[in-house]
Enzyme design. Structure first.
Site, mmCIF file in Angstrom:
data_model
loop_
_atom_site.group_PDB
_atom_site.id
_atom_site.type_symbol
_atom_site.label_atom_id
_atom_site.label_comp_id
_atom_site.label_asym_id
_atom_site.label_seq_id
_atom_site.Cartn_x
_atom_site.Cartn_y
_atom_site.Cartn_z
ATOM 1 N N GLU A 27 41.644 37.150 32.464
ATOM 2 C CA GLU A 27 40.517 36.136 31.283
ATOM 3 C C GLU A 27 39.329 36.874 31.017
ATOM 4 O O GLU A 27 38.855 37.020 32.573
ATOM 5 C CB GLU A 27 40.478 35.082 31.055
ATOM 6 C CG GLU A 27 39.241 34.586 30.302
ATOM 7 C CD GLU A 27 39.149 32.909 30.515
ATOM 8 O OE1 GLU A 27 40.388 32.247 31.755
ATOM 9 O OE2 GLU A 27 38.630 32.166 30.042
ATOM 10 N N ARG A 54 50.900 34.727 43.882
ATOM 11 C CA ARG A 54 49.755 35.135 44.220
ATOM 12 C C ARG A 54 49.086 36.275 45.048
ATOM 13 O O ARG A 54 49.669 35.846 46.421
ATOM 14 C CB ARG A 54 48.297 35.203 43.260
ATOM 15 C CG ARG A 54 47.875 33.247 44.547
ATOM 16 C CD ARG A 54 46.737 32.578 43.700
ATOM 17 N NE ARG A 54 47.282 32.278 42.712
ATOM 18 C CZ ARG A 54 45.572 32.848 41.841
ATOM 19 N NH1 ARG A 54 45.007 33.703 41.962
ATOM 20 N NH2 ARG A 54 45.668 32.526 40.110
ATOM 21 N N LYS A 57 37.584 33.373 41.165
ATOM 22 C CA LYS A 57 36.836 33.673 39.990
ATOM 23 C C LYS A 57 35.717 32.697 40.044
ATOM 24 O O LYS A 57 34.538 32.978 39.906
ATOM 25 C CB LYS A 57 37.014 34.186 38.299
ATOM 26 C CG LYS A 57 37.587 36.118 38.405
ATOM 27 C CD LYS A 57 38.582 35.785 36.618
ATOM 28 C CE LYS A 57 39.221 35.782 36.225
ATOM 29 N NZ LYS A 57 39.059 36.190 35.499
#
Ligand code: ATP
Ligand code: MG
Length: 562
Positions: free
Chosen positions: A37, A262, A272
């Protein structure tokens, strides 16, 4: 990225894919994608996903798309799109012309939504966000059906069209999938498919005032691109039934979602949202600050892409969450730079040395090896003269037992040069040491003594007259604790910021070959660590970032485990 087809696949995802290929699923073709994104810069966690997706495509002669998941116009920007492309390329991967944007599919996604409505699988709901949440229930309590759930197909089609044409205020209505408000999986309790939101999109501008939700847009985008294996992180496991539901209802190409753990890294935040806070609240000057775990930050720090890829190879891909020790990344960096970085001499905290028996105004060129690990790296000349700088730390006037470097009356070797002996300590009016007087032994030229005399230390040095002035920035971890999120109650990760993560040394003296060094070039400063030229450098005065020290803490950890 070397395991070829004949070898056993190295992780469970590759095993699944191998099996699918054997069974001729999707005609044996593999198509993956990396779907960031564009709401921030990529970090080292993303590198894991990039290496996995592009790596699998490479190994299976398949393809990997770069797709921007840009369905949330409020947070997305072109700056992020550009940085993401730069970072993926830097890592060494190529998506050729397969650069896609979920926003390219807005029209198609709209039509799919109309199809869901026609099939009685979606309805327009007038509950606001708050009410939807209330109706949704909890993990232990089932949800309640929306009073708008049983609208007719015609009414839903009409209302959805009017949502799209801008008739209703933001947030006043949504399109929802009609699934099951009592499902044990909250994601299946009539999730929102479209919302009304008047924000300009970085690509489609004001064309749309309704935007698709991530879960819906993602699976449909995968399908449109014929992604065979849609790899994502573990938190999407509970979303998989919804992923499958949308594709099944629409009856379109069915990508297979597979989740993996992850990357978590000690002393590091990889989110982020949190990285954005560090930037926006001024804790670091920018996304590419060398202390940041962003790819642009570690690039500026001097980490080579090869080391990041090696790191991603070594950590592997698993189904369970774990935290990787930061020292493994540092190990990979050292391992690569040890073979590839040229070695030079630089003095970070200079102490002047006068060689009293060396002729004034004489200069000689001594030969230095560029990299003993790389025979092709050759040799260079380093100037030597009567006045030199050595590291302040390499001298002690009153040394303890274990200190083997220079001290009054003691002889040491200057690397590639001569043996010197300290004869006098010169002090300024404050009693601070301002210079050392030494003598040298001309018979030890090159650093070897003809009579087999031994010295206990070899120091690096720079000729004063020839030195280039430079700045060196030393970095420590941005966070003090292994887990930055482990903060006291009422506080957050910012309370664990390390106040000493940056130290700037402005009067460093560098060997003359470093004049005009190009930004991005990496060196080993002998005995000190690996350093990389920062873009802030000028031709006359280079600025260096310390990439890593020479201390290998990873090896120590491994030893301790045995
Ligand atoms: P963040 O939590 O940092 O905001 P994100 O998952 O929201 O990350 P995306 O841009 O959606 O960021 O991520 C793009 C891809 O990278 C996704 O497939 C995501 O699963 C993957 N990814 C993100 N963070 C990690 C990580 N720490 N380790 C491995 N893969 C990751
Ligand atoms: Mg995300």
């Amino acid at each position: 990225m070397t395991d070829n087809e004949s070898k056993t696949p190295t992780n469970f995802i590759k095993q699944i894919i191998e099996e699918d290929r054997k069974n001729g699923k999707n005609d044996g073709c593999v198509q993956t994608r990396f779907p960031p994104e564009p709401n921030g810069y990529l970090h080292i966690g993303h590198a894991k996903a990039i290496c996995l997706n592009f790596g699998i495509a490479e190994e299976t002669k398949g393809l990997c798309n770069l797709r921007f998941d840009d369905t949330n116009p409020e947070k997305e920007e072109q700056e992020y799109v550009d940085s993401i492309k730069e970072d993926v390329r830097w890592l060494g991967f190529d998506w050729n012309d397969r650069e896609y944007f979920a926003s390219d599919y807005f029209r198609q996604l709209y039509e799919y939504a109309v199809q869901l409505i026609r099939d009685g699988r979606a309805y327009v709901c007038d509950l606001n966000a708050e009410e939807i949440r209330e109706y949704r229930g909890t993990l232990t309590e089932p949800g309640r059906e929306s009073p708008y759930r049983d609208r007719s197909v015609e009414e839903n089609l009409d209302l959805f069209e009017r949502m799209g044409s801008g008739e209703f205020p933001d947030g006043s209505r949504t399109l929802r999938a009609k699934i099951d408000m009592t499902s044990g999986n909250i994601n299946m309790r009539d999730p929102v498919v479209y919302r009304i939101q008047r924000s300009s999109h970085h690509r489609t501008g004001d064309e749309w005032c309704i935007y698709p939700m991530y879960d819906y847009a993602h699976c449909a985008s995968d399908s449109i691109e014929k992604i065979t294996h849609s790899l994502c992180t573990l938190e999407f496991e509970d979303h998989r039934p919804l992923y499958d539901w949308f594709l099944d209802q629409l009856g379109i190409f069915h990508s297979q979602q597979i989740e993996f753990a992850r990357l978590n890294l000690s002393y590091t935040v990889l989110s982020k949202r949190k990285l954005l806070r560090l930037v926006q609240e001024g804790h670091v000057p920018g996304w590419d600050d060398p202390r940041m775990p962003t790819l642009s930050g570690i690039r500026r720090r001097g980490v080579p892409p090869e080391a990041v890829r090696e790191f991603c190879d070594r950590i592997g891909v698993a189904k369970a969450d774990s935290t990787v020790d930061l020292s493994l990344l540092e190990f990979c960096v050292r391992d690569y730079l040890n073979k590839h970085a040229l070695r030079v001499m630089a003095v970070l905290r200079p102490l002047k040395v006068v060689i009293t028996n060396y002729p004034e105004r004489q200069t000689e060129e001594l030969e230095a090896v560029n990299n003993p690990e790389d025979p092709d790296a050759g040799k260079r000349k380093v100037p030597f003269s009567r006045e030199l700088y050595i590291e302040r730390d390499d001298f002690m006037e009153d040394p303890p037992k274990k200190f083997f470097r220079l001290a009054p009356g003691r002889e040491v070797r200057l690397r590639y040069a001569y043996f010197i002996t300290c004869t006098d300590v010169i002090k300024d009016e404050n009693g601070e040491i301002s210079a050392l007087h030494c003598t040298y032994d001309p018979a030890t030229r090159g650093g070897d003594s003809p009579d087999g005399r031994k010295v206990k230390a070899t120091l690096h040095w720079v000729s004063a007259e020839h030195a280039v002035d430079g700045e060196v920035r030393l970095y420590e971890n941005l966070f003090t604790g292994e887990d930055p999120d482990d903060a006291p109650a009422e506080k957050d990760f910012l309370s664990n910021l390390n106040p000493d993560s940056l130290q700037v040394l402005r009067s460093c003296r560098l060997e003359p070959s470093l004049k005009g060094a190009e930004a991005g070039t990496r060196y080993q400063f002998e005995r000190l660590g690996y350093f990389c030229v920062d873009p802030d450098s000028s031709h006359e005065n280079p600025v260096f970032n310390r990439t890593v020290t020479l201390r290998d803490t990873w090896a120590k950890i491994q030893k301790g485990k045995k």
